[in-house]
Design an enzyme around this catalytic site. Structure first.
Site, PDB file in Angstrom:
ATOM      1  N   GLY A   1      -1.220  -6.333   1.132  1.00  0.00           N
ATOM      2  CA  GLY A   1      -2.577  -6.424   0.608  1.00  0.00           C
ATOM      3  C   GLY A   1      -3.184  -7.804   0.831  1.00  0.00           C
ATOM      4  O   GLY A   1      -4.368  -7.928   1.151  1.00  0.00           O
ATOM      5  N   SER A   2      -2.374  -8.837   0.673  1.00  0.00           N
ATOM      6  CA  SER A   2      -2.896 -10.202   0.829  1.00  0.00           C
ATOM      7  C   SER A   2      -3.419 -10.417   2.241  1.00  0.00           C
ATOM      8  O   SER A   2      -4.516 -10.954   2.431  1.00  0.00           O
ATOM      9  CB  SER A   2      -1.800 -11.235   0.540  1.00  0.00           C
TER      10      SER A   2
ATOM     11  N   THR B   1       5.509  -7.455  16.643  1.00  0.00           N
ATOM     12  CA  THR B   1       6.186  -6.156  16.663  1.00  0.00           C
ATOM     13  C   THR B   1       6.122  -5.535  15.283  1.00  0.00           C
ATOM     14  O   THR B   1       6.407  -6.184  14.278  1.00  0.00           O
ATOM     15  CB  THR B   1       7.647  -6.331  17.135  1.00  0.00           C
TER      16      THR B   1
ATOM     17  N   ASN C   1      -6.255  -6.058 -11.243  1.00  0.00           N
ATOM     18  CA  ASN C   1      -4.806  -5.953 -11.390  1.00  0.00           C
ATOM     19  C   ASN C   1      -4.286  -6.417 -12.739  1.00  0.00           C
ATOM     20  O   ASN C   1      -3.190  -6.056 -13.136  1.00  0.00           O
ATOM     21  CB  ASN C   1      -4.103  -6.725 -10.262  1.00  0.00           C
TER      22      ASN C   1
ATOM     23  N   GLN D   1      -4.972  -1.849  -6.324  1.00  0.00           N
ATOM     24  CA  GLN D   1      -4.596  -1.236  -7.609  1.00  0.00           C
ATOM     25  C   GLN D   1      -5.220   0.143  -7.800  1.00  0.00           C
ATOM     26  O   GLN D   1      -4.853   0.861  -8.735  1.00  0.00           O
ATOM     27  CB  GLN D   1      -5.014  -2.135  -8.776  1.00  0.00           C
TER      28      GLN D   1
ATOM     29  N   CYS E   1       0.906 -15.945 -12.348  1.00  0.00           N
ATOM     30  CA  CYS E   1       2.293 -15.729 -11.940  1.00  0.00           C
ATOM     31  C   CYS E   1       2.668 -16.621 -10.762  1.00  0.00           C
ATOM     32  O   CYS E   1       3.806 -16.765 -10.413  1.00  0.00           O
ATOM     33  CB  CYS E   1       2.502 -14.269 -11.576  1.00  0.00           C
TER      34      CYS E   1
ATOM     35  N   SER F   1      -2.014  -1.782  -0.330  1.00  0.00           N
ATOM     36  CA  SER F   1      -0.667  -2.340  -0.180  1.00  0.00           C
ATOM     37  C   SER F   1       0.389  -1.277  -0.441  1.00  0.00           C
ATOM     38  O   SER F   1       0.270  -0.479  -1.382  1.00  0.00           O
ATOM     39  CB  SER F   1      -0.494  -3.493  -1.166  1.00  0.00           C
ATOM     40  N   GLY F   2       1.449  -1.283   0.377  1.00  0.00           N
ATOM     41  CA  GLY F   2       2.508  -0.281   0.240  1.00  0.00           C
ATOM     42  C   GLY F   2       3.282  -0.371  -1.065  1.00  0.00           C
ATOM     43  O   GLY F   2       3.526   0.648  -1.727  1.00  0.00           O
ATOM     44  N   HIS F   3       3.649  -1.596  -1.457  1.00  0.00           N
ATOM     45  CA  HIS F   3       4.595  -1.692  -2.578  1.00  0.00           C
ATOM     46  C   HIS F   3       3.970  -1.409  -3.942  1.00  0.00           C
ATOM     47  O   HIS F   3       4.686  -1.357  -4.949  1.00  0.00           O
ATOM     48  CB  HIS F   3       5.343  -3.034  -2.556  1.00  0.00           C
TER      49      HIS F   3
HETATM   50  C1  LIG Z   1      -0.653  -6.893  -5.363  1.00  0.00           C
HETATM   51  C2  LIG Z   1      -2.076  -7.131  -5.048  1.00  0.00           C
HETATM   52  C3  LIG Z   1      -2.466  -7.750  -3.853  1.00  0.00           C
HETATM   53  C4  LIG Z   1      -1.470  -8.309  -2.878  1.00  0.00           C
HETATM   54  O1  LIG Z   1      -0.771  -7.325  -2.174  1.00  0.00           O
HETATM   55  P1  LIG Z   1       0.593  -7.755  -1.426  1.00  0.00           P
HETATM   56  O2  LIG Z   1       0.968  -6.537  -0.662  1.00  0.00           O
HETATM   57  O3  LIG Z   1       1.563  -8.104  -2.493  1.00  0.00           O
HETATM   58  O4  LIG Z   1       0.247  -8.896  -0.545  1.00  0.00           O
HETATM   59  C5  LIG Z   1      -3.814  -7.905  -3.605  1.00  0.00           C
HETATM   60  N1  LIG Z   1      -4.732  -7.461  -4.475  1.00  0.00           N
HETATM   61  C6  LIG Z   1      -4.403  -6.859  -5.626  1.00  0.00           C
HETATM   62  C7  LIG Z   1      -5.477  -6.374  -6.536  1.00  0.00           C
HETATM   63  C8  LIG Z   1      -3.069  -6.674  -5.962  1.00  0.00           C
HETATM   64  O5  LIG Z   1      -2.742  -6.101  -7.118  1.00  0.00           O
END
Ligand SMILES: *Cc1c(COP(=O)(O)O)cnc(C)c1O
Length: 384
Positions: free
Chosen positions: A73-74, A240, A154, A182, A328, A202-204
């Site tokens: 996401g970043s 890659t 978030n 989010q 954090c 973002s995947g995680h």
């Molecule tokens: C977690 C988060 C991100 C960052 O995503 P990453 O995959 O950890 O780099 C960006 N924006 C929001 C709102 C998030 O909660």
């Protein structure tokens, strides 16, 4: 009683699903080919990326050629903002509108652009954590090249009127980006219907592994690469590909976005029980962020007379994972910029607790938190 473990920090990251892990494993073992290679081992990897791209596109109402895989996401946020800035600069447009409570991936990129001569307007949320579309409209100028407003916050989980804001931007011919990290899996998203030009996910945060994300950019949007090198991702993101993680994201995103209303209803019921339980059993507590326009799994409560960091340590000893109102990043103890933006003073921000639950949590988890938290808060308050 056996020590319980309750994971209630799903806004920080989610547990990768078995489906995500199963989708990854072949690409970590036998299917290790480079997707750019011409032989079948490489082509199978390329095919897995193609399939994932189709699945991601379908999940947000986009076309596969509008999907760019990133490291998360970043990176997607960075690329969206820097692309819009570079593109705007060519036309003499050096003004960006965003909000004061964006994720740092957006805010820090804006600060960088300010150092490069851009002007940034940070629209403030109201005390409930909501951005007014009128305030966005009022901030627009003739030289505005981008508006970036997060879909859902978030920390406090508040959901922004994205469709309305997108409509205003469209009417004024300004590019619109939303950080939907989010929101995906919690709110139905259709980039075409909702008029979104660029979106980050973002995947995680949706049961895939860390280190994979997506930038959606509407066809015709002027996207520039952050990473130079090979021609991966149509030349917009060299390097890659992280095939295993991309395959995992593609495998789980369909499930994440389907049946949202039934799934969130169940989580919302647990969330409401948690909010009401905490507010009624612990004196001098209040909910941060609007109660209604809020993500299904988000609880964020200011607890007077405690220090967030100590609270988190004691919750951890009880087997509960949560977050506090301190930033954090780099273990600093600065009060959260989000809580400050909605008017909390430093003390109240630092004494805030965020619990983020999802469908993997159970009613027993809620009972357990409601049993432990009041005890822990009393103990901490008695130490003052
Ligand atoms: C977690 C988060 C991100 C960052 O995503 P990453 O995959 O950890 O780099 C960006 N924006 C929001 C709102 C998030 O909660």
């Amino acid at each position: 009683m056996d020590k319980k473990f309750v994971y209630a920090d799903n806004a920080a990251t989610t547990k990768p699903s078995p489906k995500a892990i199963d989708a990854m494993l072949p690409f970590l073992y036998e299917e290790y080919g480079n997707p750019s290679s011409v032989y079948s081992l490489g082509m199978r990897a390329a095919k897995a990326i193609l399939k994932a791209r189709e699945n991601v596109a379908a999940a947000i109402g986009a076309r596969p050629q509008e999907i760019y895989f990133t490291s998360g996401g970043s990176e997607a946020d960075n690329q969206a903002l820097r692309s819009a800035a570079l593109s705007g600069e060519k036309k003499g447009k050096r003004h960006i509108v965003t909000t004061a409570f964006e994720h740092h991936a957006v805010l820090r990129t804006c600060e960088y652009l300010q150092r490069r001569g851009f002007d940034v307007t940070y629209v403030k949320p109201d005390s409930r954590g909501l951005i007014s579309p009128c305030d966005i409209e009022a901030a627009l100028r003739d030289d505005t090249c981008l508006v970036s407003v997060m879909y859902a916050n978030n920390e406090i989980g508040t959901i922004q009127p994205i469709e309305e804001i997108a409509g205003i931007c469209k009417a004024r011919g300004v590019l619109f980006h939303t950080d939907a990290v989010q929101a995906v899996g919690h709110i139905d998203i259709d980039v075409k219907k909702q008029g979104i030009d660029m979106l980050s996910l973002s995947g995680h945060k949706i049961f895939a592994p860390k280190g994979v994300g997506v930038l959606y950019a509407k066809s015709g949007t002027d996207i520039s690469p952050l990473i130079f090198g090979g021609s991966q991702e149509r030349g917009k993101r060299a390097g890659t590909e992280n095939v295993a993680a991309i395959a995992a994201l593609g495998a789980v995103i369909g499930d994440a976005v389907s049946g949202v209303s039934e799934r969130t209803q169940r989580v919302r019921a647990m969330r409401d029980r948690l909010i009401d339980g905490i507010l009624s059993s612990i004196p001098d507590t209040r909910l941060n962020g609007d109660r209604e326009r809020r993500l299904d799994g988000n609880v964020n409560i200011a607890i007077d007379g405690i220090e967030g960091e100590s609270l988190l340590l004691m919750l951890d000893m009880a087997g509960i994972c949560a977050s506090s109102g301190s930033a954090c990043e780099s273990a600093s103890l600065d009060p959260s910029h989000v809580l400050k933006s909605i008017g909390l003073d430093e003390k109240r921000a630092k004494g805030s607790l965020r619990l983020t639950i999802n469908e993997l949590n159970s009613d027993e988890d809620i009972d357990y938190i409601l049993e432990k938290l009041p005890e822990i808060v009393s103990r901490l308050r008695a130490l003052r």
